[in-house]
Scaffold this motif. Structure first.
Motif, PDB file in Angstrom:
ATOM      1  N   ARG A  94       0.856  -1.185   0.000  1.00  0.00           N
ATOM      2  CA  ARG A  94       0.000   0.000   0.000  1.00  0.00           C
ATOM      3  C   ARG A  94       0.891   1.232   0.000  1.00  0.00           C
ATOM      4  O   ARG A  94       1.782   1.380   0.837  1.00  0.00           O
ATOM      5  CB  ARG A  94      -0.933   0.009   1.218  1.00  0.00           C
ATOM      6  N   LEU A  95       0.620   2.105  -0.927  1.00  0.00           N
ATOM      7  CA  LEU A  95       1.409   3.312  -1.123  1.00  0.00           C
ATOM      8  C   LEU A  95       0.519   4.524  -0.885  1.00  0.00           C
ATOM      9  O   LEU A  95      -0.601   4.588  -1.398  1.00  0.00           O
ATOM     10  CB  LEU A  95       1.971   3.318  -2.553  1.00  0.00           C
ATOM     11  N   TYR A  96       1.014   5.489  -0.101  1.00  0.00           N
ATOM     12  CA  TYR A  96       0.236   6.685   0.204  1.00  0.00           C
ATOM     13  C   TYR A  96       0.901   7.902  -0.414  1.00  0.00           C
ATOM     14  O   TYR A  96       2.098   8.151  -0.221  1.00  0.00           O
ATOM     15  CB  TYR A  96       0.091   6.851   1.720  1.00  0.00           C
ATOM     16  N   LEU A  97       0.106   8.656  -1.174  1.00  0.00           N
ATOM     17  CA  LEU A  97       0.604   9.810  -1.911  1.00  0.00           C
ATOM     18  C   LEU A  97      -0.161  11.070  -1.516  1.00  0.00           C
ATOM     19  O   LEU A  97      -1.374  11.035  -1.307  1.00  0.00           O
ATOM     20  CB  LEU A  97       0.457   9.588  -3.420  1.00  0.00           C
ATOM     21  N   ALA A  98       0.570  12.177  -1.450  1.00  0.00           N
ATOM     22  CA  ALA A  98      -0.039  13.482  -1.177  1.00  0.00           C
ATOM     23  C   ALA A  98       0.865  14.551  -1.774  1.00  0.00           C
ATOM     24  O   ALA A  98       2.038  14.303  -2.068  1.00  0.00           O
ATOM     25  CB  ALA A  98      -0.225  13.698   0.318  1.00  0.00           C
ATOM     26  N   ASP A  99       0.314  15.764  -1.931  1.00  0.00           N
ATOM     27  CA  ASP A  99       1.089  16.853  -2.519  1.00  0.00           C
ATOM     28  C   ASP A  99       0.696  18.167  -1.854  1.00  0.00           C
ATOM     29  O   ASP A  99      -0.267  18.808  -2.241  1.00  0.00           O
ATOM     30  CB  ASP A  99       0.835  16.912  -4.035  1.00  0.00           C
ATOM     31  N   TYR A 100       1.423  18.534  -0.820  1.00  0.00           N
ATOM     32  CA  TYR A 100       1.224  19.803  -0.118  1.00  0.00           C
ATOM     33  C   TYR A 100      -0.221  20.010   0.353  1.00  0.00           C
ATOM     34  O   TYR A 100      -0.721  21.138   0.363  1.00  0.00           O
ATOM     35  CB  TYR A 100       1.657  20.978  -0.991  1.00  0.00           C
ATOM     36  N   GLY A 101      -0.884  18.933   0.710  1.00  0.00           N
ATOM     37  CA  GLY A 101      -2.244  19.048   1.235  1.00  0.00           C
ATOM     38  C   GLY A 101      -3.294  19.417   0.208  1.00  0.00           C
ATOM     39  O   GLY A 101      -4.438  19.760   0.566  1.00  0.00           O
ATOM     40  N   LYS A 102      -2.971  19.326  -1.086  1.00  0.00           N
ATOM     41  CA  LYS A 102      -3.947  19.625  -2.133  1.00  0.00           C
ATOM     42  C   LYS A 102      -4.995  18.525  -2.211  1.00  0.00           C
ATOM     43  O   LYS A 102      -4.748  17.390  -1.839  1.00  0.00           O
ATOM     44  CB  LYS A 102      -3.223  19.772  -3.480  1.00  0.00           C
ATOM     45  N   LYS A 103      -6.174  18.856  -2.694  1.00  0.00           N
ATOM     46  CA  LYS A 103      -7.253  17.883  -2.828  1.00  0.00           C
ATOM     47  C   LYS A 103      -6.959  16.936  -3.980  1.00  0.00           C
ATOM     48  O   LYS A 103      -6.439  17.348  -5.024  1.00  0.00           O
ATOM     49  CB  LYS A 103      -8.595  18.580  -3.054  1.00  0.00           C
ATOM     50  N   VAL A 104      -7.299  15.680  -3.800  1.00  0.00           N
ATOM     51  CA  VAL A 104      -7.037  14.650  -4.803  1.00  0.00           C
ATOM     52  C   VAL A 104      -8.316  14.358  -5.582  1.00  0.00           C
ATOM     53  O   VAL A 104      -9.404  14.241  -5.002  1.00  0.00           O
ATOM     54  CB  VAL A 104      -6.518  13.359  -4.133  1.00  0.00           C
ATOM     55  N   GLN A 105      -8.181  14.259  -6.892  1.00  0.00           N
ATOM     56  CA  GLN A 105      -9.287  13.898  -7.766  1.00  0.00           C
ATOM     57  C   GLN A 105      -8.870  12.677  -8.582  1.00  0.00           C
ATOM     58  O   GLN A 105      -7.795  12.671  -9.188  1.00  0.00           O
ATOM     59  CB  GLN A 105      -9.637  15.045  -8.725  1.00  0.00           C
ATOM     60  N   ILE A 106      -9.701  11.622  -8.591  1.00  0.00           N
ATOM     61  CA  ILE A 106      -9.425  10.423  -9.391  1.00  0.00           C
ATOM     62  C   ILE A 106     -10.265  10.459 -10.658  1.00  0.00           C
ATOM     63  O   ILE A 106     -11.476  10.688 -10.610  1.00  0.00           O
ATOM     64  CB  ILE A 106      -9.738   9.136  -8.592  1.00  0.00           C
ATOM     65  N   LEU A 107      -9.604  10.259 -11.796  1.00  0.00           N
ATOM     66  CA  LEU A 107     -10.280  10.265 -13.093  1.00  0.00           C
ATOM     67  C   LEU A 107     -10.072   8.918 -13.776  1.00  0.00           C
ATOM     68  O   LEU A 107      -8.969   8.376 -13.757  1.00  0.00           O
ATOM     69  CB  LEU A 107      -9.710  11.370 -13.989  1.00  0.00           C
TER      70      LEU A 107
END
Length: 235
Positions: A94-107
């Protein structure tokens, strides 16, 4: 509510229970929270460099190789410095990804194409064909340049936005103009042009980004965010 009941809400045990990881059975890409993406990895996935915040299992990370896109890609990178933002994550876990607390959208792309601002790509499946390009006409106006990731095929893509995104529909009769610093993504059917507004340049001063706009004409959509993101060159 009694004092004892209030105190129980703040115990370490309660904190762990409220914030612990939960498997929601959503597939390879899973929204662990609005700002944290869980990748249930069994193979390989492309991720934005520096976006890994944690992982469990046996996962190996490799920066995109200079020959990843062939000799032509290598020559292009040697000239422009492109392609320095992706990491290949391989293995199981399991891999956890984030970017400066920005909201994530899956397309989910279904034999479709989308272009994403390089700052706003988070991850995508290996079934997606990709290429990184610099928008040279826009980059000449912005410090650090403006890279775009062209994605095409079938598979999942995760992008990030500052706050809630807004999608604008582009038609031949209704072109859309956007601030490059607030533009997140657009449909692959569109090719943006740089538009200079002389009146705005005069009003705001020559250094103002407001005088440069991206112009979208044709049929498609553009995703913007209520935030002007400034770009920094990658080492």
């Amino acid at each position: 509510m009694s004092t004892a009941d209030v105190d129980n809400r703040y115990t370490l045990r309660e904190f762990v229970e409220q914030t612990r990881q939960r498997d929601r059975g959503q597939g390879i890409f899973e929204m662990e929270s609005a700002r944290l993406l869980e990748v249930n990895l069994n193979g390989m996935v492309w991720t934005k460099m520096g976006s890994m915040v944690s992982y469990l299992g046996n996962i190996k990370f490799e920066r995109e190789g200079v020959f990843e896109k062939g000799l032509g890609g290598f020559l292009k990178k040697a000239v422009t410095g492109e392609g320095a933002k992706l990491t290949k994550a391989s293995g199981q876990g399991r891999l956890y990804l984030a970017d400066y607390g920005k909201k994530v959208q899956i397309l989910k792309l279904e034999n479709e194409s989308i272009v994403v601002n390089g700052n706003d790509i988070l991850a995508f499946e290996p079934t997606i064909e990709w290429d990184i390009k610099m928008m040279k006409r826009v980059s000449s106006m912005l410090a650090g340049g403006l890279f775009q990731v062209n994605l095409q095929g079938t598979g999942l893509v995760a992008i990030t936005t500052h706050y809630e995104p807004l999608t604008l529909v582009v038609t031949p009769d209704n072109p859309v103009y956007t601030d490059p610093n607030a533009t997140v993504a657009w449909s692959g059917t569109l090719e943006p042009n740089l538009r200079t507004d002389v009146s705005l340049k005069t009003f705001f001063g020559r250094g103002s980004g407001e005088s440069f706009q991206m112009e979208f004409r044709g049929n498609g959509f553009v995703v913007i965010q209520p935030y002007e993101e400034f770009y920094h060159a990658e080492a």
